[in-house]
Design a protein around this motif. Structure first.
Motif, short mmCIF file in Angstrom:
data_model
loop_
_atom_site.label_atom_id
_atom_site.label_comp_id
_atom_site.label_asym_id
_atom_site.label_seq_id
_atom_site.Cartn_x
_atom_site.Cartn_y
_atom_site.Cartn_z
N MET A 16 0.63 -1.11 0.04
CA MET A 16 -0.02 0.02 0.02
C MET A 16 1.04 1.24 0.05
O MET A 16 0.51 2.24 -0.67
CB MET A 16 -0.95 -0.12 1.13
N LYS A 17 1.80 1.28 0.80
CA LYS A 17 2.94 2.35 0.81
C LYS A 17 3.36 2.64 -0.58
O LYS A 17 3.45 3.84 -1.08
CB LYS A 17 4.07 2.04 1.86
N ARG A 18 3.77 1.39 -1.28
CA ARG A 18 4.42 1.73 -2.82
C ARG A 18 3.35 2.46 -3.62
O ARG A 18 3.47 3.18 -4.28
CB ARG A 18 4.88 0.46 -3.12
N ASP A 24 0.45 9.36 -5.47
CA ASP A 24 0.74 10.65 -5.25
C ASP A 24 1.11 11.32 -6.77
O ASP A 24 0.97 12.49 -6.95
CB ASP A 24 2.20 11.03 -4.43
N GLU A 25 2.04 10.61 -7.36
CA GLU A 25 2.21 11.11 -8.64
C GLU A 25 1.20 11.22 -9.89
O GLU A 25 1.11 12.27 -10.52
CB GLU A 25 3.17 10.26 -9.50
N ILE A 26 0.26 10.14 -9.73
CA ILE A 26 -1.02 10.47 -10.61
C ILE A 26 -1.79 11.26 -10.34
O ILE A 26 -2.38 12.22 -10.82
CB ILE A 26 -1.52 9.03 -10.64
N GLY A 27 -2.32 11.41 -8.92
CA GLY A 27 -3.13 12.47 -8.48
C GLY A 27 -4.28 11.47 -7.72
O GLY A 27 -4.92 10.77 -8.26
N TRP A 28 -4.60 11.94 -6.45
CA TRP A 28 -5.46 10.94 -5.66
C TRP A 28 -6.90 11.36 -6.13
O TRP A 28 -7.88 10.79 -5.93
CB TRP A 28 -5.28 11.38 -4.24
N ARG A 41 -1.69 0.06 -15.66
CA ARG A 41 -0.75 -1.04 -15.61
C ARG A 41 0.56 -0.72 -14.58
O ARG A 41 0.65 -1.49 -13.96
CB ARG A 41 -0.06 -1.06 -17.00
N ALA A 42 0.64 0.44 -14.72
CA ALA A 42 1.72 0.87 -13.24
C ALA A 42 1.42 0.47 -12.05
O ALA A 42 2.00 0.07 -11.22
CB ALA A 42 2.15 2.35 -13.74
N LEU A 43 0.07 0.98 -11.80
CA LEU A 43 -0.55 0.48 -10.49
C LEU A 43 -0.40 -0.67 -10.37
O LEU A 43 -0.02 -1.29 -9.04
CB LEU A 43 -1.98 1.25 -10.42
N ILE A 44 -0.85 -1.64 -11.19
CA ILE A 44 -0.99 -3.33 -11.18
C ILE A 44 0.55 -3.80 -10.96
O ILE A 44 0.55 -4.46 -10.00
CB ILE A 44 -1.67 -3.80 -12.11
N GLU A 45 1.33 -3.31 -11.61
CA GLU A 45 2.77 -3.91 -11.72
C GLU A 45 3.40 -3.29 -10.09
O GLU A 45 4.21 -4.22 -9.74
CB GLU A 45 3.59 -3.13 -12.75
#
Length: 68
Positions: A16-18, A24-28, A41-45
């Motif tokens: 979860m921390k990662r 934070d980069e994408i925007g909450w 894809r980046a979130l899943i990876e």
């Protein structure tokens, strides 16, 4: 629902921390439906790699040291 072990719960917390750092980069405030394919894809990876890495770290910490 899957019954997670204590180790798996710890790995999820580490993951979860990662994922939060990437969010934070994408925007909450970005709605899920507005994420690009690359962002999803980046979130899943990040989640998969984070979980695997955390489980590996936990296993390594629990393995007794070989005395030679």
């Amino acid at each position: 629902m899957v019954d997670l072990t204590e180790e798996e719960r710890a790995a999820v917390t580490a993951t979860m921390k990662r994922v939060a750092l990437l969010m934070d980069e994408i925007g909450w405030a970005t709605p899920l439906a507005e994420l690009t394919e690359a962002q999803v894809r980046a979130l899943i990876e990040e989640a998969v790699e984070g979980f695997r890495e955390a489980m590996s770290d936990i296993a390594r910490a629990q393995t007794p040291e070989v005395p030679f």
